[in-house]
Design a protein around this motif. Structure first.
Motif, PDB file in Angstrom:
ATOM      1  N   LEU A 170      -0.638  -0.905   0.411  1.00 34.94           N
ATOM      2  CA  LEU A 170      -1.812  -1.249  -0.380  1.00 34.94           C
ATOM      3  C   LEU A 170      -1.449  -2.420  -1.284  1.00 34.94           C
ATOM      4  O   LEU A 170      -0.473  -2.345  -2.038  1.00 34.94           O
ATOM      5  CB  LEU A 170      -2.238  -0.053  -1.240  1.00 34.94           C
ATOM      6  CG  LEU A 170      -3.540  -0.287  -2.012  1.00 34.94           C
ATOM      7  CD1 LEU A 170      -4.745   0.024  -1.131  1.00 34.94           C
ATOM      8  CD2 LEU A 170      -3.579   0.539  -3.284  1.00 34.94           C
ATOM      9  N   VAL A 182     -13.332   7.485   1.170  1.00 39.87           N
ATOM     10  CA  VAL A 182     -13.525   8.929   1.289  1.00 39.87           C
ATOM     11  C   VAL A 182     -14.540   9.375   0.238  1.00 39.87           C
ATOM     12  O   VAL A 182     -15.390  10.231   0.490  1.00 39.87           O
ATOM     13  CB  VAL A 182     -12.179   9.660   1.062  1.00 39.87           C
ATOM     14  CG1 VAL A 182     -12.376  11.168   1.090  1.00 39.87           C
ATOM     15  CG2 VAL A 182     -11.156   9.219   2.094  1.00 39.87           C
ATOM     16  N   LEU A 183     -14.455   8.763  -0.937  1.00 37.01           N
ATOM     17  CA  LEU A 183     -15.343   9.096  -2.047  1.00 37.01           C
ATOM     18  C   LEU A 183     -15.564   7.830  -2.861  1.00 37.01           C
ATOM     19  O   LEU A 183     -14.602   7.181  -3.266  1.00 37.01           O
ATOM     20  CB  LEU A 183     -14.681  10.189  -2.914  1.00 37.01           C
ATOM     21  CG  LEU A 183     -15.465  10.744  -4.101  1.00 37.01           C
ATOM     22  CD1 LEU A 183     -16.746  11.426  -3.649  1.00 37.01           C
ATOM     23  CD2 LEU A 183     -14.596  11.738  -4.881  1.00 37.01           C
ATOM     24  N   LEU A 219      -5.442   7.851  -1.716  1.00 34.73           N
ATOM     25  CA  LEU A 219      -5.254   7.149  -2.984  1.00 34.73           C
ATOM     26  C   LEU A 219      -6.470   7.430  -3.864  1.00 34.73           C
ATOM     27  O   LEU A 219      -7.600   7.198  -3.454  1.00 34.73           O
ATOM     28  CB  LEU A 219      -5.120   5.653  -2.737  1.00 34.73           C
ATOM     29  CG  LEU A 219      -4.801   4.844  -4.001  1.00 34.73           C
ATOM     30  CD1 LEU A 219      -3.299   4.850  -4.257  1.00 34.73           C
ATOM     31  CD2 LEU A 219      -5.318   3.425  -3.908  1.00 34.73           C
ATOM     32  N   VAL A 240       2.065  -1.271  -2.917  1.00 39.48           N
ATOM     33  CA  VAL A 240       2.552   0.107  -2.992  1.00 39.48           C
ATOM     34  C   VAL A 240       2.355   0.795  -1.643  1.00 39.48           C
ATOM     35  O   VAL A 240       1.509   0.392  -0.844  1.00 39.48           O
ATOM     36  CB  VAL A 240       1.806   0.935  -4.079  1.00 39.48           C
ATOM     37  CG1 VAL A 240       2.035   0.333  -5.451  1.00 39.48           C
ATOM     38  CG2 VAL A 240       0.320   1.057  -3.786  1.00 39.48           C
ATOM     39  N   ALA A 246     -12.331   7.251  -7.420  1.00 44.13           N
ATOM     40  CA  ALA A 246     -12.694   7.033  -6.023  1.00 44.13           C
ATOM     41  C   ALA A 246     -11.491   7.425  -5.176  1.00 44.13           C
ATOM     42  O   ALA A 246     -10.357   7.471  -5.660  1.00 44.13           O
ATOM     43  CB  ALA A 246     -13.046   5.576  -5.794  1.00 44.13           C
ATOM     44  N   LEU A 247     -11.760   7.750  -3.916  1.00 43.85           N
ATOM     45  CA  LEU A 247     -10.673   8.126  -3.002  1.00 43.85           C
ATOM     46  C   LEU A 247     -10.732   7.240  -1.768  1.00 43.85           C
ATOM     47  O   LEU A 247     -11.798   7.060  -1.175  1.00 43.85           O
ATOM     48  CB  LEU A 247     -10.839   9.588  -2.556  1.00 43.85           C
ATOM     49  CG  LEU A 247     -10.752  10.666  -3.644  1.00 43.85           C
ATOM     50  CD1 LEU A 247     -11.187  12.011  -3.065  1.00 43.85           C
ATOM     51  CD2 LEU A 247      -9.334  10.755  -4.201  1.00 43.85           C
ATOM     52  N   VAL A 248      -9.585   6.701  -1.396  1.00 38.49           N
ATOM     53  CA  VAL A 248      -9.519   5.906  -0.172  1.00 38.49           C
ATOM     54  C   VAL A 248      -8.295   6.314   0.639  1.00 38.49           C
ATOM     55  O   VAL A 248      -7.338   6.868   0.112  1.00 38.49           O
ATOM     56  CB  VAL A 248      -9.435   4.386  -0.459  1.00 38.49           C
ATOM     57  CG1 VAL A 248     -10.667   3.913  -1.208  1.00 38.49           C
ATOM     58  CG2 VAL A 248      -8.166   4.027  -1.228  1.00 38.49           C
ATOM     59  N   ARG A 249      -8.388   6.047   1.941  1.00 38.94           N
ATOM     60  CA  ARG A 249      -7.221   6.253   2.805  1.00 38.94           C
ATOM     61  C   ARG A 249      -6.697   4.902   3.242  1.00 38.94           C
ATOM     62  O   ARG A 249      -7.429   4.110   3.827  1.00 38.94           O
ATOM     63  CB  ARG A 249      -7.612   7.059   4.043  1.00 38.94           C
ATOM     64  CG  ARG A 249      -7.624   8.526   3.728  1.00 38.94           C
ATOM     65  CD  ARG A 249      -7.839   9.434   4.924  1.00 38.94           C
ATOM     66  NE  ARG A 249      -8.257  10.704   4.361  1.00 38.94           N
ATOM     67  CZ  ARG A 249      -9.070  11.574   4.940  1.00 38.94           C
ATOM     68  NH1 ARG A 249      -9.550  11.337   6.133  1.00 38.94           N
ATOM     69  NH2 ARG A 249      -9.400  12.691   4.330  1.00 38.94           N
ATOM     70  N   VAL A 250      -5.452   4.647   2.962  1.00 41.81           N
ATOM     71  CA  VAL A 250      -4.824   3.406   3.406  1.00 41.81           C
ATOM     72  C   VAL A 250      -4.359   3.629   4.846  1.00 41.81           C
ATOM     73  O   VAL A 250      -3.814   4.688   5.172  1.00 41.81           O
ATOM     74  CB  VAL A 250      -3.622   3.061   2.494  1.00 41.81           C
ATOM     75  CG1 VAL A 250      -2.927   1.782   2.967  1.00 41.81           C
ATOM     76  CG2 VAL A 250      -4.090   2.910   1.051  1.00 41.81           C
ATOM     77  N   VAL A 254      -8.328   6.319  -7.298  1.00 38.74           N
ATOM     78  CA  VAL A 254      -8.291   5.124  -8.127  1.00 38.74           C
ATOM     79  C   VAL A 254      -9.453   5.126  -9.114  1.00 38.74           C
ATOM     80  O   VAL A 254     -10.559   5.555  -8.786  1.00 38.74           O
ATOM     81  CB  VAL A 254      -8.268   3.856  -7.230  1.00 38.74           C
ATOM     82  CG1 VAL A 254      -9.451   3.821  -6.303  1.00 38.74           C
ATOM     83  CG2 VAL A 254      -8.206   2.596  -8.056  1.00 38.74           C
TER      84      VAL A 254
END
Lengths: 317, 317
Positions: free
Chosen positions: B37, B19-20, A37, A29, B27-31, A39
């Motif tokens: 992804l 990020v978290l 993102l 994606v 949870a938070l992520v930056r691609v 999740v």
């Protein structure tokens, strides 16, 4: 019916939002630029999260709803899910109803199933959900500040009341049970509300384990406390009728499964909160206040501490 | 020990790449910009994917390894995982060893656990993995073209040989069993190889269900066929010793669990493939050719069709 046949027949649909959907080693994606993102994953296990022999249509729907609620609770727009399904056997009728329930709710929120896995085993349903949120704008649990109001959406306790009835802790009339069972079986994730709380809420969580436990997470993470006026917690006419029965009070304060949102917001933004309630057509009720002194204080109508041991569900307690 | 205590004590670590991480609704992520992804999920269930009472240390490791292998198989760099754990009880020793096995392998690949859920139920382990791959560069199953070579990494069959021994389909010597059991319990995901196949491989998959089944997925998705010379399939000295026993041949052709990679590449790139084998220090062996005529043809040393019914594991067969 083989594993691949199950996936093909019940769970494979063309994906319009993924670069690559079901059928490869991984799905692919693209997260929108300037977005993070979000999740999260939630598992439902037979005998723990739902009764053995539960109707597969609401079960499929709810498996997604509880995950959508996590997206609501962080203020993200849900986009994609993975489904990991363990099944005692390949029951066509069950699969048809379960997948219908899942996809109906997915379609409603434009969420796409892009992968997962299927195997034989005790019935369990693990959904992983992914969503997008503007970078730095996620609504976390750690932003509550002394002086903030504490709000909840909708009304609390009906789902837990249905559960209390099913577990013989309270006896509801058939009509009352039917309406409460709807809250238990068909929770409505507050996606739109969650997304529109950007710029208003200082902390946000969904009420899945019960108001006191979930608000407790906000307090702990934010290093603050709160006082809640129990009489002000929004409840249905049904629940009101069964009060002050202990099971009804427990349902209101410590019952999960309604999947309403609890959030904090500066009291200067009350008008904005009320305008938002009208805009998204979801009742929002102020139930108390954040304070710097740690802990959660529950007060009855006369301002006395509510004397009740409230314990959220703990799988290992 | 409560659910939250289990999470805190065994599964919570500071995350440097998210990020978290653990502890909020999602949870938070930056691609990374210009990346897609890649996301995949794999569940291991007691009694299906591993024996009851299996040693928790290799189990923790393998739960991640099979998911890392999916990232290898799409050519992605693994970054984050979610763990959904269903446990019959809160067994401290088990949790300590399981989490150690998981984190040791995670650390090796700089993969971080950023969320999940934990509940009581039949022992099952669902890992969702997320990785990054340069946009448009993922190595999918659908790119094989007639004339391409078919390659496999490492050697095949040892893990399945160990399983055949455990299921009394073959009798290995104690020493041989010990070495094969290592392949079964400690598979090595081919992450670096997968990533470096960009620009070389036309299609890629990991061998989790067995060579014929997994290569079959490439053929089906790419609308091509293949001829494989069975004598050329790389195998260990141990497996060679147990041939032509039927269980050994089955292990070689249809045994999964080695988590080697199978890929196709234009024959003009043979020198590049060989150079890559040296660079990543993984043997790569050409075992056959992609053809336009559909289906998979297995030939023995004399060029005769191998007459053997090969069935990959199917949970619902």
């Amino acid at each position: 019916m083989s594993e691949f046949e199950i996936i093909r027949r019940y769970f494979t649909r063309a994906s319009s939002s993924a670069v690559l959907g079901i059928g490869d080693d991984a799905a692919l994606v693209r997260v929108a630029p300037e977005c993070e993102l979000a999740v999260s994953t939630d598992t439902l296990i037979e005998g723990r999260h739902f009764f053995a022999g539960a109707d597969p249509y609401p079960l499929g729907r709810k498996s997604l709803a509880v995950n959508l609620s996590d997206m609501a609770a962080i203020g993200a727009q849900p986009r994609w899910i993975l489904l990991s399904l363990s099944l005692p056997g390949a029951d066509e009728k069950w699969l048809e109803l379960f997948s219908r329930g899942l996809f109906e709710l997915a379609d409603k929120h434009a969420v796409e199933l892009i992968g997962g896995d299927t195997c034989r085993g005790p019935l369990s349903i693990c959904v992983t959900i992914m969503g997008e949120v503007a970078a730095g704008r996620a609504l976390r649990r750690d932003g509550a500040r002394p002086g903030d109001d504490v709000w909840v959406s909708g009304s609390l306790g009906d789902a837990a009341l249905a559960l209390a009835h099913l577990e013989n802790r309270i006896a509801l009339s058939p009509d009352d049970f039917e309406r409460c069972a709807r809250a238990l079986d068909y929770p409505v994730p507050r996606i739109e509300l969650g997304r529109k709380l950007h710029g208003i809420a200082s902390a946000l969580i969904d009420i899945s384990d019960g108001l006191t436990a979930d608000l407790g997470h906000i307090l702990e993470r934010s290093h603050v406390g709160a006082t809640i006026k129990v009489a002000g917690i929004p409840r249905s006419a049904i629940l009101r009728r069964y009060l002050p029965a202990r099971a009804a009070l427990q349902a209101l304060l410590a019952g999960g499964d309604d999947y309403e949102l609890c959030f904090t917001a500066p009291s200067s933004l009350r008008a904005e909160v009320k305008a938002l309630a009208r805009k998204v057509d979801v009742p929002l009720t102020c139930i108390g206040k954040i304070e710097s002194a740690g802990g959660l204080r529950l007060l009855d109508e006369r301002g006395h501490a509510v004397d009740m041991e409230l314990r959220a569900f703990d799988h290992f307690a």
